[in-house]
Write a protein that holds these residues in place. Structure first.
Motif, mmCIF file in Angstrom:
data_model
loop_
_atom_site.group_PDB
_atom_site.id
_atom_site.type_symbol
_atom_site.label_atom_id
_atom_site.label_comp_id
_atom_site.label_asym_id
_atom_site.label_seq_id
_atom_site.Cartn_x
_atom_site.Cartn_y
_atom_site.Cartn_z
ATOM 1 N N ARG A 11 0.820 -1.215 0.000
ATOM 2 C CA ARG A 11 0.000 0.000 0.000
ATOM 3 C C ARG A 11 0.852 1.263 0.000
ATOM 4 N NH1 ARG A 11 -1.489 2.306 5.385
ATOM 5 N NH2 ARG A 11 -0.208 1.249 6.936
ATOM 6 N N HIS A 12 2.095 1.178 0.493
ATOM 7 C CA HIS A 12 2.972 2.354 0.498
ATOM 8 C C HIS A 12 3.488 2.684 -0.895
ATOM 9 C CE1 HIS A 12 2.801 2.332 4.805
ATOM 10 N NE2 HIS A 12 3.484 1.218 4.938
ATOM 11 N N LYS A 22 6.770 5.426 -0.991
ATOM 12 C CA LYS A 22 7.543 4.403 -1.699
ATOM 13 C C LYS A 22 9.011 4.803 -1.836
ATOM 14 C CE LYS A 22 6.892 5.776 -6.564
ATOM 15 N NZ LYS A 22 6.361 5.326 -7.869
ATOM 16 N N ASN A 23 9.311 6.105 -1.827
ATOM 17 C CA ASN A 23 10.694 6.567 -1.950
ATOM 18 C C ASN A 23 11.352 6.823 -0.600
ATOM 19 O OD1 ASN A 23 10.619 6.580 -4.809
ATOM 20 N ND2 ASN A 23 9.455 8.485 -4.736
ATOM 21 N N PHE A 66 11.017 1.862 0.593
ATOM 22 C CA PHE A 66 9.879 0.940 0.539
ATOM 23 C C PHE A 66 9.790 0.295 -0.841
ATOM 24 C CE2 PHE A 66 8.733 3.027 4.461
ATOM 25 C CZ PHE A 66 8.081 2.030 5.164
ATOM 26 N N PHE A 67 10.121 1.049 -1.874
ATOM 27 C CA PHE A 67 10.141 0.505 -3.233
ATOM 28 C C PHE A 67 11.155 -0.636 -3.331
ATOM 29 C CE2 PHE A 67 11.651 0.380 -7.614
ATOM 30 C CZ PHE A 67 10.462 0.340 -8.327
ATOM 31 N N ALA A 68 12.348 -0.416 -2.769
ATOM 32 C CA ALA A 68 13.396 -1.443 -2.807
ATOM 33 C C ALA A 68 13.031 -2.640 -1.937
ATOM 34 C CB ALA A 68 14.735 -0.851 -2.365
ATOM 35 N N MET A 69 12.382 -2.388 -0.796
ATOM 36 C CA MET A 69 11.940 -3.501 0.050
ATOM 37 C C MET A 69 10.990 -4.406 -0.718
ATOM 38 S SD MET A 69 13.138 -3.647 3.248
ATOM 39 C CE MET A 69 11.864 -4.396 4.249
ATOM 40 N N ASN A 70 10.090 -3.808 -1.464
ATOM 41 C CA ASN A 70 9.151 -4.592 -2.264
ATOM 42 C C ASN A 70 9.893 -5.469 -3.269
ATOM 43 O OD1 ASN A 70 6.420 -5.238 -3.374
ATOM 44 N ND2 ASN A 70 7.290 -4.219 -5.174
ATOM 45 N N ALA A 82 7.365 3.706 8.767
ATOM 46 C CA ALA A 82 8.475 4.332 9.487
ATOM 47 C C ALA A 82 9.823 3.909 8.907
ATOM 48 C CB ALA A 82 8.412 3.965 10.964
ATOM 49 N N THR A 83 10.841 4.718 9.180
ATOM 50 C CA THR A 83 12.218 4.382 8.847
ATOM 51 C C THR A 83 12.864 3.705 10.044
ATOM 52 O OG1 THR A 83 12.463 6.226 7.303
ATOM 53 C CG2 THR A 83 14.489 5.297 8.217
#
Length: 633
Positions: free
Chosen positions: A85-86, A92-93, A112-116, A327-328
């Motif tokens: 959803r992020h 996402k960035n 978050f994009f890279a985590m995905n 969160a970071t």
């Protein structure tokens, strides 16, 4: 009435006006009253902040107590809310994870994009190994980013992860693999802890050889020190990442809200380790809500939970809770004093950490080295501190507050368990604090302290701590053993959850956790908590850590025996032992004077930092020490 207008007894620390004004939950009292008035509505409102594939038919199903169900009929996947959803909006960035190696030579960051991308690639790889919805996967790794990817990848495809702390013995790992009947194990070639190489793959090999359910072992390369690879069973993760199977896209499996998310084995201080089972929907809502309110997370925060992902603290507040809140997080591979006692404070300065959440055992260990180490670093970025794992003694609380928090950071002293999944007794930043107290039950929860017969005790009297209301992140059962679940938690005081802890409540309604029920010593009819005795010892300027146990006494029933680690530069002596006996008596009364004080160099502890008093007792009595697989090396 504001926090500062509330008249409380004892040593009280009030929040600043600035903290109250900026809080996510500025009026705790109003929120607590509303939550108790309508428990399902409170949790439903929080659940609506998250995304669901299909809405629930009922918030709480209590028709088959104590097997409670939450958000029944709903469809969801916790990974959709942690990551997917992020990706549709600006988060996402944003950085989801910052990681540093123990030696400081490696630094990695993931948006978050890279985590995905990373989670999807690992999910595709484990799917290619036949892992499907409902299968169990054991994860046995060091504190590296891939442990997060592995947990999330399992959840994404609907598998049930079972994380075993990286460093447990062969026997402990084998028993957990066998009990869960895992078909895949994910491990590392090795790990680093306090400058030492941990032979994860070798330990894993020995355990898997005795575990016929395991079909594949996925190995993450961390140390590159050379390990044996079984050609038909073992697979290098970095090699598979280069193959077509590890494509960047992977659909998130649609799960029922009550579908299992993970099992996690408790430390097993007594008896066979219990596999605590948590589910997608309720656990998601519980961890999201508690972290948001208790640590008042802001978009600009840099959150550091200094636990290990292998424990419930790491599951809830390194992996799932922070990602759910967008969160970071910061993750550090090593321990707090390697290569020197300034390492943590250096990291806080380097990365601008704003919230630090750690265990009292770590605080006391760092406190031994004095103020010079933290004073070398700029800790001004910190705005909140937290404590977890055991009661924090007031002396350590004040050092943490004064020296690390520089007298401006409230300490969120949280009490909860593997079984609860999330904070149960805890302050929020707007609640006045008393050093050593977890303050009050979280929103929607009520606690009760009772005697042996289940009758409520008076204020300031110790007794058994019970939880009266169900909550979304509660364990659903003990995996494979529902009868033990009922017997362990619900049979002693029917209708109420038996925590296994002893506590007292003061005249202001604040709760003070004393310790495990078996960590309570009865001397001449008086119930004495080991935590209070240990706090009194640690308040002495020469004492770094202490443990108290009860040993049989001909007249008193039990006598108190204490084990003490001294601060650097202090030498043990008979005179000091007597001084410490008198020191405890002065603080807690003559009835609490220890029979004996012994000086030792190291206390037996579980990997999560809990003192194993049963081991001390067995040693003192010359009895077998039992299963030591959960002890730190």
């Amino acid at each position: 009435m504001s926090a500062k207008e509330t008249k409380l007894h004892g040593d009280v620390y009030y929040p600043s006006d600035e903290i109250v004004a900026q809080a996510n939950l500025p009026d705790w009292g109003k929120a607590a009253t509303a939550a108790l008035k309508d428990l399902p509505s409170f949790w439903e409102q929080e659940a609506q902040n998250l995304e669901w594939f299909k809405p629930w038919e009922k918030v709480l199903d209590d028709s088959n107590k104590p097997f409670f169900k939450w958000f029944t009929g709903a469809q969801v996947n916790i990974v959709h809310n942690c990551i997917d959803r992020h990706l549709k909006t600006s988060p996402k960035n944003k950085l989801a994870l910052i990681w540093e190696s123990e030696d400081g030579q490696l630094h990695k960051t993931y948006s978050f994009f890279a985590m995905n991308r990373e989670v999807s690639r690992m999910a595709n790889i484990i799917k290619s190994m036949g892992v499907r919805k409902g299968d169990r996967v054991t994860i046995y790794m060091g504190r590296v980013p891939e442990i997060m990817f592995a947990m999330l990848a399992c959840a994404k495809v609907g598998a049930i992860h079972s994380v075993v702390f990286g460093g447990f013995s062969v026997d402990a790992l084998r028993d957990r693999i066998q009990d869960s009947e895992s078909k895949l194990v994910i491990t590392c070639d090795g790990g680093y802890q306090n400058g030492k190489l941990i032979e994860l793959k070798r330990i894993c090999d020995d355990a898997v050889e005795q575990s016929p359910s395991v079909e594949n072992v996925l190995v993450v390369q961390r140390t590159d020190h050379g390990v044996a690879m079984n050609e038909t069973r073992d697979h290098w993760y970095h090699e598979l990442l280069e193959t077509p199977v590890a494509k960047d896209r992977c659909e998130t499996e649609v799960m029922d809200a009550e579908d299992p998310l993970f099992i996690l084995y408790t430390s097993g201080s007594t008896g066979k380790p219990k596999a605590i089972l948590h589910t997608h929907g309720g656990y998601m809502v519980g961890t999201y809500t508690t972290l948001k309110y208790v640590f008042d997370l802001k978009d600009e925060d840099r959150w550091w939970c200094a636990a290990d992902p292998g424990w419930i603290t790491g599951h809830s507040y390194i992996v799932y809770g922070p990602l759910l809140n967008g969160a970071t997080s910061f993750m550090y591979e090593g321990g707090p004093t390697h290569p020197n006692p300034g390492r943590w404070w250096q990291l806080i300065e380097r990365y601008g950490i704003t919230v630090l959440y750690t265990a009292p055992t770590a605080i006391r260990g760092l406190m031994r080295f004095g103020e010079d180490w933290p004073n070398q670093y700029d800790l001004s970025s910190l705005r909140l501190l937290g404590s977890v794992g055991e009661p924090i003694n007031p002396e350590a609380w004040k050092w943490y507050y004064d020296v690390i928090g520089q007298k401006k950071c409230p300490i969120m002293d949280t009490w909860w368990q593997t079984e609860t999944g999330a904070f149960m007794i805890t302050p929020t930043p707007v609640v006045p604090l008393k050093p050593g107290s977890g303050t009050r039950p979280f929103l929607g929860q009520e606690a009760e302290i009772v005697d042996e017969d289940g009758h409520p005790v008076e204020d300031n009297q110790e007794g058994y701590l019970l939880l009266k209301n169900p909550w979304p992140s509660m364990l659903r059962t003990i995996y494979g053993d529902p009868d033990r679940y009922v017997d362990q938690y619900w049979s002693r005081f029917p209708g109420k959850y038996m925590t296994g802890d002893s506590a007292r409540r003061d005249e202001d309604g604040y709760y003070w956790i004393i310790g495990r029920v078996d960590d309570v010593i009865k001397v001449s009819g008086h119930r004495l908590g080991t935590a209070e005795i240990e706090s009194a010892l640690v308040s002495h300027p020469m004492v770094a850590e202490a443990a108290a146990i009860g040993l049989p006494h001909e007249i008193k029933g039990h006598g108190i025996h204490c084990f003490v680690i001294l601060n650097e530069g202090n030498a043990p002596s008979p005179d000091l032992a007597e001084e410490l006996r008198q020191h405890v008596a002065q603080h807690l009364g003559p009835i609490v004077r220890p029979e004996e004080v012994s000086f030792i160099d190291k206390l037996p502890k579980t990997r999560s930092g809990k003192i194993m008093r049963r081991v001390l007792k067995a040693r003192a009595l010359g009895e077998p020490e039992g299963d030591l697989s959960t002890l730190e090396s």
